[in-house]
Each structure stands twice: as structure tokens, then as C-alpha cells.
Design a protein around this motif. Structure first.
Motif, short mmCIF file in Angstrom:
data_model
loop_
_atom_site.label_atom_id
_atom_site.label_comp_id
_atom_site.label_asym_id
_atom_site.label_seq_id
_atom_site.Cartn_x
_atom_site.Cartn_y
_atom_site.Cartn_z
N TYR A 113 9.29 -16.68 -34.35
CA TYR A 113 8.46 -15.72 -35.08
C TYR A 113 7.93 -16.30 -36.39
N THR A 114 8.67 -17.24 -36.98
CA THR A 114 8.14 -17.92 -38.16
C THR A 114 6.89 -18.69 -37.74
N ALA A 115 7.00 -19.39 -36.59
CA ALA A 115 5.85 -20.18 -36.12
C ALA A 115 4.67 -19.27 -35.76
N LEU A 116 4.94 -18.17 -35.06
CA LEU A 116 3.85 -17.26 -34.70
C LEU A 116 3.16 -16.73 -35.96
N SER A 117 3.98 -16.33 -36.96
CA SER A 117 3.40 -15.78 -38.19
C SER A 117 2.56 -16.82 -38.91
N ALA A 118 3.10 -18.02 -39.00
CA ALA A 118 2.42 -19.07 -39.76
C ALA A 118 1.08 -19.44 -39.12
N THR A 119 0.97 -19.29 -37.80
CA THR A 119 -0.28 -19.66 -37.13
C THR A 119 -1.19 -18.44 -36.95
N ASN A 120 -0.84 -17.36 -37.62
CA ASN A 120 -1.65 -16.12 -37.58
C ASN A 120 -1.82 -15.58 -36.16
N ALA A 121 -0.78 -15.75 -35.33
CA ALA A 121 -0.89 -15.34 -33.93
C ALA A 121 -0.89 -13.82 -33.77
N PHE A 122 -0.51 -13.07 -34.81
CA PHE A 122 -0.47 -11.61 -34.67
C PHE A 122 -1.80 -10.95 -35.02
N LYS A 123 -2.77 -11.76 -35.40
CA LYS A 123 -4.06 -11.21 -35.81
C LYS A 123 -4.70 -10.45 -34.65
N GLY A 124 -5.11 -9.23 -34.93
CA GLY A 124 -5.85 -8.45 -33.94
C GLY A 124 -5.04 -7.95 -32.76
N VAL A 125 -3.74 -8.14 -32.77
CA VAL A 125 -2.93 -7.66 -31.65
C VAL A 125 -2.75 -6.14 -31.79
N PRO A 126 -3.10 -5.37 -30.75
CA PRO A 126 -2.91 -3.92 -30.85
C PRO A 126 -1.43 -3.56 -30.94
N PHE A 179 17.20 -16.64 -52.24
CA PHE A 179 17.04 -15.65 -53.31
C PHE A 179 15.57 -15.55 -53.72
N ILE A 180 14.93 -16.71 -53.86
CA ILE A 180 13.53 -16.69 -54.32
C ILE A 180 12.65 -15.97 -53.30
N ILE A 181 12.83 -16.29 -52.02
CA ILE A 181 11.99 -15.62 -51.00
C ILE A 181 12.26 -14.11 -51.02
N THR A 182 13.54 -13.74 -51.15
CA THR A 182 13.86 -12.30 -51.15
C THR A 182 13.17 -11.60 -52.31
N ILE A 183 13.20 -12.23 -53.49
CA ILE A 183 12.56 -11.60 -54.64
C ILE A 183 11.05 -11.51 -54.45
N MET A 184 10.45 -12.59 -53.95
CA MET A 184 9.00 -12.57 -53.74
C MET A 184 8.60 -11.46 -52.77
N ALA A 308 -0.91 -11.14 -45.21
CA ALA A 308 -0.07 -10.79 -44.05
C ALA A 308 0.58 -12.05 -43.48
N VAL A 309 -0.19 -13.13 -43.43
CA VAL A 309 0.35 -14.39 -42.89
C VAL A 309 1.51 -14.86 -43.76
N ILE A 310 1.28 -14.87 -45.07
CA ILE A 310 2.32 -15.39 -45.98
C ILE A 310 3.56 -14.49 -45.94
N PHE A 311 3.34 -13.18 -46.03
CA PHE A 311 4.47 -12.26 -46.06
C PHE A 311 5.30 -12.37 -44.79
N SER A 312 4.63 -12.33 -43.68
CA SER A 312 5.32 -12.35 -42.40
C SER A 312 6.03 -13.70 -42.16
N THR A 313 5.37 -14.79 -42.52
CA THR A 313 6.00 -16.11 -42.35
C THR A 313 7.25 -16.21 -43.22
N LEU A 314 7.12 -15.79 -44.48
CA LEU A 314 8.27 -15.87 -45.37
C LEU A 314 9.40 -14.97 -44.89
N PHE A 315 9.06 -13.81 -44.36
CA PHE A 315 10.10 -12.89 -43.90
C PHE A 315 10.91 -13.51 -42.75
#
Ligand code: TRP
Length: 459
Positions: A113-126, A179-184, A308-315
Motif C-alpha cells: 500500500y505504500t507503493a500503491l500510494s506513492a505511485t498515485n494508484a488510487f487516483k480516480g478509483v470509485p 514520531f516525526i511522521i505521526t506528528i506530520m 493525498a499522495v503524500i498523506f497516504s504514502t506516509l501513513f
């Protein structure tokens, strides 16, 4: 054990133990349970469980480990030689191994899911198709296996580097990153329109949702989240320096673990409310994390947008890091056990454990696809590993550890250790022993009976 390694610094010891505690349990299970059990009401009960049960047992696990300087099975053998208590240590090693097998599978999913998020694979998915994406992944025989292999290989690498230059060094890098990712992510999520509703949900207790099951769930969650009940922290404590303060370290680890869990709630619920979803409807277990959330993030931050890409990838990367440091702590329990009890070089011991968890992890992974037909009590292989360890072996182990620490261990020895031979004051000593003798065994016994009921053996 002549040349046994120790953690080099007190901070390293805290970060390693916190790395064990902070895991999928914090970022995944805790927010779900909070959502289902009345928000802040659950959090309050959870914190009480940490104080009354978690801390006393964590301190005891630390004490047993540091005093014996031995792996978990060896520790009980040393403290209660010739008695059946040695089986508590062995049971712990086995429980950890069971958890590790399925934990790596989920660790692999987080990488995917990190890889999917980073490549914006969720774009436009219903919205309706996120379920299919997840089901296609887990039922595929190859893709999750490759991610599992990668996850296991990284774990193996860190373990083979040893206690100081592997586990400790790695924790000192990964925990601050976490910690840093959680705070961001928390800041980002709190800036969403409508975030205040999510915050209110987490801060205003809804006591109407609280039942006896809530309390039992909070106890179970406290246990799992603090890595208690199988000697994981006992094993890490065997690498503590003699001057490490036990109670203070336990308090630090518990606070870090709880803060991260609550922050995970602040990451998830504002987005959930932002898109107008009911926190009770986000789905349980894997479906919250891998089906609802990818969709929630896309909608909350703008479909396919850079945010969305950054948030989802970091998550998902956060989930991965959290899972990895926990997996390392579980691997170390098994590795320390076979290297010390069977006198093997560390590399060889680690390799045996790695191969075994990969093979059984593979079976867990395949149990969502080709092996889904193999079931026991209506569970596939993955759920069997999960439920046997989480519902039965952990509470059983936790109860036995509390009884051992409260009734069997020499009281004087306990006092010596907790005060570092008189250097630290321990005014809470009697309270601690009371919690171990009475509160913990009774409370955990109740959880245990409840979970046996949920297991429905006789059905
Ligand atoms: N505490 C970790 C989590 O929250 C998982 C974990 C690591 C664990 N070691 C453990 C759970 C030992 C129980 C026992 O995900």
C-alpha cells in the motif's frame, strides 16, 4: 552467558522497547476499537487498564529479564529451576513465533500500500472498488508473498547485526522517524475542514457504548499494544544495563505507546468525519486500514492530489515502520532462545527462525487465496494463528507472569531489583505487589474466559 551484548544507552533501551510496543496494534487496532466503543470513553478505560495491569506486568517482565540476563525460556529456568514455571518461558517463545508468522503478512501489505500510494494508484478509483483492490491483493498467490519475503528479509538483516549495532541502532533511526511522521500526519489531518468533529469524538466520552465487553476489549488491547504476555520485553530487558531504572523505563514506554495510539486516532477520525462517514461504519480489522482509509484519504485531501499522495504514502509507511520494529522484537525472542538454549551462532539461529517464519507466514498469506479451503473452527490459517496467540496464549501467558511475579518470585529480590539495590525509591512497591497478586490475575482471568466464550469451542 559470558559475552552477552547489552544495549549501549538508556535511551537506546527505551526506544527499542517502545519500538516493540508501538506497532500495528497502535495505528490499526486502537483507532478501530476506539471508534466502536464510544471514543473518549474507551480511551479512559484503556488508560486505566494500562495503569492497573500494563505497568505492573511490564515492570515484572523487565525485572525477570534484567535479573537473569537470559532469553525468556532461560529466565524462568534460572529463577524457578526444576519447576514447571519453565514452561511459561517456552510458551512465550512459541506465542511470539506464532504472532510473528501472521504479523509479517500484514507488514507485507503495508509495503504494497505504500507503493500503491506513492505511485498515485488510487487516483480516480470509485469508492466501491477499494474492496476489490484489497481482495485481489490478498488472494493473489505471488504478490503478497514477495512483500512478505522483503519484510522478513529486512527483519532478518537487523537481527543478524546484533543487539547494539542492529536492534538499538535501528531503533534510534526508526523511532524518531516514526514520531516525526505521526506528528506530520496529525497536523495535516487536524487542518482538514470538519476536523473538529473528529476531535470532539475522541475527547467527549460516549458512555452509552460502554459494556462489559468494552472493558475486556480494552484490557486485551492494552496487553497486545504494550507487547506483554509472552516475554518480549523480558527478553529486551535482558540486554538492559544494571543501572537502568525499571519502573521509569516502563512508564516511558507505556506513555510513548499510548500517545502514539491516541495520535493515530487523531490522524484517522478527522478524515473520516471530513467525508461524512460514521466512525462505526468504517469497518473492522483489515477493512478499515486497507479498504476504507485509502478512499477516505483520497476524498479528504483531493482525489489524486499531491497532498493525498503524500498523506497516504506516509501513513502506510508509518504502519510499515511500526510493524517492522515490533516484528524485530518478536524475532529476537525466538533467536535469543535458540541461540542460547541450543548453543548456536547468532547468524545460524536467526536464519532458522527467519526460514521458519517465512514458510508459515507464506501459509498464512496463502490462506486468503489458494489455501482458503483449509479451516479450523471456521477460521483460515491466518486467523488461527492470530486468534490462538491473541485470544488464548497471550492472556494465559500474562496471567501466569503476574502470578509468578506476585506469588512465586522472592519478595526481597523484587524489592532489590526495583530499587536498583536501594538506589531508587519505590514507594509504590506494596501497590505493585497487590496489583500483581490480585488485580492482574483476576482481571486477565475474566478476559480469558470471555475470549474462550468468543472462541466457541463447543459450538
Ligand atoms: N505491541 C505490538 C503492536 O502493538 C505487537 C507486539 C510486538 C506484541 N511484540 C509483542 C504483542 C508481544 C504481544 C506480545 O502491534
Amino acid at each position: 552467558m559470558e559475552n552477552r551484548e547489552n544495549f549501549g544507552t538508556k535511551l537506546g533501551a527505551i526506544l527499542a522497547a517502545a519500538g516493540s510496543a508501538v506497532g500495528l496494534g497502535n495505528v490499526w487496532r486502537f483507532p478501530i476499537e476506539t471508534g466502536e466503543n464510544g471514543g473518549a470513553a474507551f480511551i479512559i478505560i484503556y488508560i486505566l487498564c494500562i495503569i492497573a495491569l500494563g505497568l505492573p506486568i511490564m515492570i515484572s517482565e523487565f525485572l525477570i529479564g534484567r535479573h537473569t540476563h537470559s532469553n525468556t525460556a532461560g529466565a524462568y529456568r534460572i529463577l524457578a529451576n526444576g519447576t514447571k514455571w519453565k514452561w511459561v518461558g517456552r510458551l512465550g517463545v512459541f506465542t511470539g513465533w506464532l504472532i510473528l508468522c501472521y504479523y509479517g503478512v500484514v507488514g507485507g501489505w503495508t509495503l504494497h500500500y505504500t507503493a500503491l500510494s506513492a505511485t498515485n494508484a488510487f487516483k480516480g478509483v470509485p469508492a466501491s472498488q477499494f474492496g476489490d483492490i484489497f481482495n485481489n491483493l490478498v488472494s493473489d498467490p505471488c504478490v503478497p508473498a514477495l512483500w512478505l519475503l522483503l519484510f522478513t528479509a529486512i527483519t532478518h538483516y537487523v537481527i543478524t547485526q546484533g543487539v547494539q549495532s542492529g536492534i538499538e541502532k535501528f531503533s534510534k533511526i526508526m523511532m524518531p522517524t516514526l514520531f516525526i511522521i505521526t506528528i506530520m500526519l496529525t497536523v495535516c489531518s487536524l487542518m482538514l475542514p470538519g476536523a473538529s468533529e473528529g476531535v470532539r469524538f475522541l475527547l467527549m466520552p460516549d458512555w452509552s457504548k460502554v459494556t462489559s465487553t468494552t472493558i475486556l476489549e480494552a484490557m486485551g488491547q492494552a496487553f497486545f499494544s504494550l507487547s506483554l504476555g509472552m516475554g518480549c520485553l523480558c527478553n529486551y530487558a535482558s540486554y538492559f544495563e544494571p543501572s537502568t531504572p525499571l519502573a521509569k523505563t516502563a512508564l516511558n514506554v507505556s506513555v510513548i505507546d499510548t500517545v502514539i495510539a491516541i495520535m493515530a486516532g487523531f490522524i484517522i477520525f478527522p478524515s473520516v468525519f471530513n467525508i461524512g462517514m460514521d466512525p462505526n461504519e468504517v469497518g473492522a480489522g483489515a477493512s478499515l486500514t486497507f479498504v476504507s482509509l485509502p478512499n477516505v484519504f483520497q476524498q479528504a485531501f483531493g482525489d489524486g492530489s499531491i497532498l493525498a499522495v503524500i498523506f497516504s504514502t506516509l501513513f502506510y509507511f508509518l504502519l510499515f515502520v511500526a510493524a517492522l520494529t515490533s516484528a524485530i522484537s518478536l524475532h529476537e525472542v525466538a533467536t535469543a532462545y535458540i541461540t542460547e538454549e541450543f548453543n548456536m551462532p547468532r547468524k545460524k539461529g536467526a536464519t532458522i527462525i527467519t526460514c521458519s517464519i517465512f514458510v508459515f507466514g507464506l501459509l498464512c498469506s496463502l490462506s486468503f487465496g489458494p489455501l482458503s479451503g483449509i479451516t479450523l473452527f471456521g477460521r483460515n490459517i491466518f486467523s488461527m494463528f492470530d486468534d490462538l496467540s491473541g485470544m488464548i496464549l497471550l492472556p494465559l501467558g500474562g496471567m501466569l507472569i503476574a502470578i509468578f511475579a506476585g506469588w512465586v518470585l522472592d519478595r526481597q529480590l523484587y524489592r532489590e531489583e526495583i530499587t536498583n539495590s536501594g538506589e531508587i525509591r519505590a514507594p509504590y512497591f506494596r501497590l505493585l505487589i497487590f496489583a500483581l497478586r490480585y488485580v492482574a490475575p483476576i482481571a486477565i482471568g475474566l478476559v480469558f474466559l470471555d475470549q474462550l466464550g468468543a472462541f466457541n469451542f463447543l459450538k
